[in-house]
Write a protein that holds these residues in place. Structure first.
Motif, PDB file in Angstrom:
ATOM      1  N   SER A 127       0.831  -1.209   0.000  1.00 24.77           N
ATOM      2  CA  SER A 127       0.000   0.000   0.000  1.00 24.77           C
ATOM      3  C   SER A 127       0.865   1.260   0.000  1.00 24.77           C
ATOM      4  N   ARG A 170     -11.160   6.232   4.775  1.00 21.89           N
ATOM      5  CA  ARG A 170     -10.867   4.778   4.919  1.00 21.89           C
ATOM      6  C   ARG A 170      -9.783   4.329   3.938  1.00 21.89           C
ATOM      7  N   HIS A 171      -8.903   5.250   3.592  1.00 21.11           N
ATOM      8  CA  HIS A 171      -7.895   4.967   2.599  1.00 21.11           C
ATOM      9  C   HIS A 171      -6.506   5.381   3.101  1.00 21.11           C
ATOM     10  N   THR A 206      -6.410   5.694   8.879  1.00 20.52           N
ATOM     11  CA  THR A 206      -7.586   4.976   8.365  1.00 20.52           C
ATOM     12  C   THR A 206      -8.793   5.177   9.290  1.00 20.52           C
ATOM     13  N   ILE A 207      -8.572   5.003  10.572  1.00 17.66           N
ATOM     14  CA  ILE A 207      -9.684   5.108  11.530  1.00 17.66           C
ATOM     15  C   ILE A 207     -10.228   6.543  11.581  1.00 17.66           C
ATOM     16  N   ASN A 263     -13.382   8.491  -0.685  1.00 20.97           N
ATOM     17  CA  ASN A 263     -12.547   7.618  -1.510  1.00 20.97           C
ATOM     18  C   ASN A 263     -13.250   7.293  -2.843  1.00 20.97           C
ATOM     19  N   SER A 264     -12.450   7.011  -3.848  1.00 17.27           N
ATOM     20  CA  SER A 264     -12.979   6.669  -5.171  1.00 17.27           C
ATOM     21  C   SER A 264     -11.924   5.897  -5.945  1.00 17.27           C
ATOM     22  N   HIS A 323      -0.713   4.562   4.463  1.00 17.78           N
ATOM     23  CA  HIS A 323      -1.898   3.881   4.980  1.00 17.78           C
ATOM     24  C   HIS A 323      -1.572   3.437   6.402  1.00 17.78           C
ATOM     25  N   SER A 324      -1.913   4.232   7.384  1.00 13.88           N
ATOM     26  CA  SER A 324      -1.657   3.819   8.767  1.00 13.88           C
ATOM     27  C   SER A 324      -2.968   3.451   9.429  1.00 13.88           C
TER      28      SER A 324
END
Lengths: 206, 206, 206, 206
Positions: free
Chosen positions: A29, A173-174, A105-106, A145-146, A100-101
């Protein structure tokens, strides 16, 4: 491969290894880029689907402003190259990093309804370029996100214009994007923002 | 030891060292395998009771489809060799990894009554082979733990047939299995699933 | 320094470095020992007040059954040498390790009123010598902390006799002791118990 | 550069690298110093804006009691040099370390209204110089953060006089300062206090 590209690629590979060790680039990632030349634009871009803990300098690709490969030893540039290029153009960035950690993310989900996270009152904010005091309030925008990269690049372009002093942004969420005048500054910004997100997330637990 | 086996064993030892450093193979827990040849089947298997942070390539064992030792310098193959062999057969996997992490242990128990964990909406899902969008919903089955390995292998064989697109599964209060076409892909899958489990677990804390 | 002592000391220094990196021996806390000979008893003991991340083999001390220095290049043996010696005698241990981790500190206090922690149902328990199934119930006794080492050694001697199958114990708000037939087994036990304590502690958070 | 300064600088760079790896000096945050000579006072000080994971000994600066550069190969000393100098004078410290960790950031805010954190009953307290028992109660003062360094230095000078036995203090939402007779002791104190803050913070989560 010019000396300059080789040096840039070596720098990106070293940063990739360090960020992977911290768990911020797991499972191939994330991605990394740095400007090789401005006119015409060329950036060194990490390839798609490569383990960032094992990234070798010769795997970096050179791409132009349309994300077309113009140098390097083959491979496919990251799907998110258009986002990197957009950030380079909008901000004049010399390097762009995307992690991406767990905490980014959270929090990107937890604060999505607010459209961003206001971070203020932390000394760590002074690690962001141009910030002189902990009383600074940083707005970290969150973008939905997309998988449609050209459309997402447009959204991000508009968002960067709306938030002209933001040092980074989250994709929901990415992950986190940040950048800097050069690779060292971009890495500093990533470390600062990741730290602040973790501090905010853990504070909510208490 | 053929060159091929030696290369495979070197790769497995390197992955073992890295996963142990992350705390996912503590106390000689977990195990690793990779296919050496398909016809007749031989896989390189980590030995039982060895510190994965210190695993040396020459300690890997070569076993056949019945988990009998057919090569290597001695030692006892992992008790869970039958599970590895079953996964190799059912999925055509080239490598199988099994980790014991804090978060996979906790979530395997927390969601046991549901029979699995539905993971959806995360960009990280795209790190799983064949997944093209964060909108993917991954079902990670949870199987009750057992010390009866032949019976457990049957249970897992049936479960893999029921969940034909699953990229991994959990043994309750035990650990995570994932696999891939080759070792790099299996490592990628483990990192992705471990990341997602940690993100889900920490989100529940908030 | 005999070859044997040198090898033992080298092993202890390597384990110390690894456990310090995990944050289980911060600030010169914790200590390590291994038996050099049984008749008369001599053990290699880590010195007091040394950074375990920097421990060099030549800093290890050789002490007798009364914790008197009988070899090594000077320094003061750890205050807790009497506890190590007691464990060696009561259990016939070949190595004893003592860690100060965040989770062992927290749980040693949280369960103090119960006199110990019952750990059961985890596959990781099989990493403890002699345990064959996750259905095993391990009782990890908790002993009140004290600075009176001779008295504490007596308390621990009695506790070890009462709990003849325990693989370790906690000192309240202090740390974990575990041991093994040799250094590799002692390290395995420490990793297993630390893992289980973290899993239990984090499960309580959810 | 005298041998002595070179040795001190090498020691500071090694400690910086280790603390950065633990995530306590992210994003060029934090700083480190050690006394080179007492009469007239000179201290080796980390430069401003440098990645502590990459700090090289030759980047350390030598400054006098007024924070003026008197040696080194250029660069700007940390903004917080006045705080280091004040601690050296008030405590006779030989080395001063300042970390920005997640837990010291969170707890410095959570306990700000109390003016400090009372830490007692932990064996780890014995790692603080002069503490002989876990029954010791350490008061870790919390000072309001400020960008006015001369004023903050005065506030800290007064606070150190009021709390003559404190081994460290927190700046609110900023970080931890600790010190020691020498660099090894200062590092020990940082590790001890960081450990205790994390233990307290995580205990509150349960």
């Amino acid at each position: 491969m010019s000396d300059s590209f080789e040096e840039i690629a070596t720098g990106l590979a070293a940063v990739a290894k360090g960020l992977h060790a911290r768990g911020w680039l797991l499972g191939t990632s994330g991605n990394l880029s740095a400007v090789v030349q401005r006119e015409p634009l060329q950036i060194a871009m990490s390839p798609s689907g490569v383990d960032k803990g094992e990234l070798r300098p010769e795997q970096l690709l050179s791409i132009d402003e349309h994300a077309r490969i113009v140098g390097g030893q083959g491979g496919k540039p990251s799907d998110e190259s258009l986002l990197h290029l957009r950030i380079v153009k909008e901000r004049g960035a010399g390097a762009v990093l995307h992690t991406h950690s767990i905490w980014n993310t959270i929090l990107s989900d937890l604060y999505a309804a607010d459209g961003g996270i206001k971070i203020e009152g932390y000394e760590m904010l002074k690690g962001l370029q141009g910030v002189r005091t902990h009383q600074h309030a940083e707005w970290l925008p969150i973008v939905e996100n997309s998988q449609d990269m050209p459309a997402l690049a447009e959204t991000i372009g508009a968002m960067l214009n709306e938030h002209k002093v933001a040092h980074g942004f989250l994709l929901r969420r990415h992950g986190l994007y940040s950048w800097g005048e050069n690779l060292a500054q971009a890495k500093r910004h990533i470390e600062i923002i990741e730290f602040l997100l973790e501090a905010i997330g853990r504070t909510r637990n208490i």
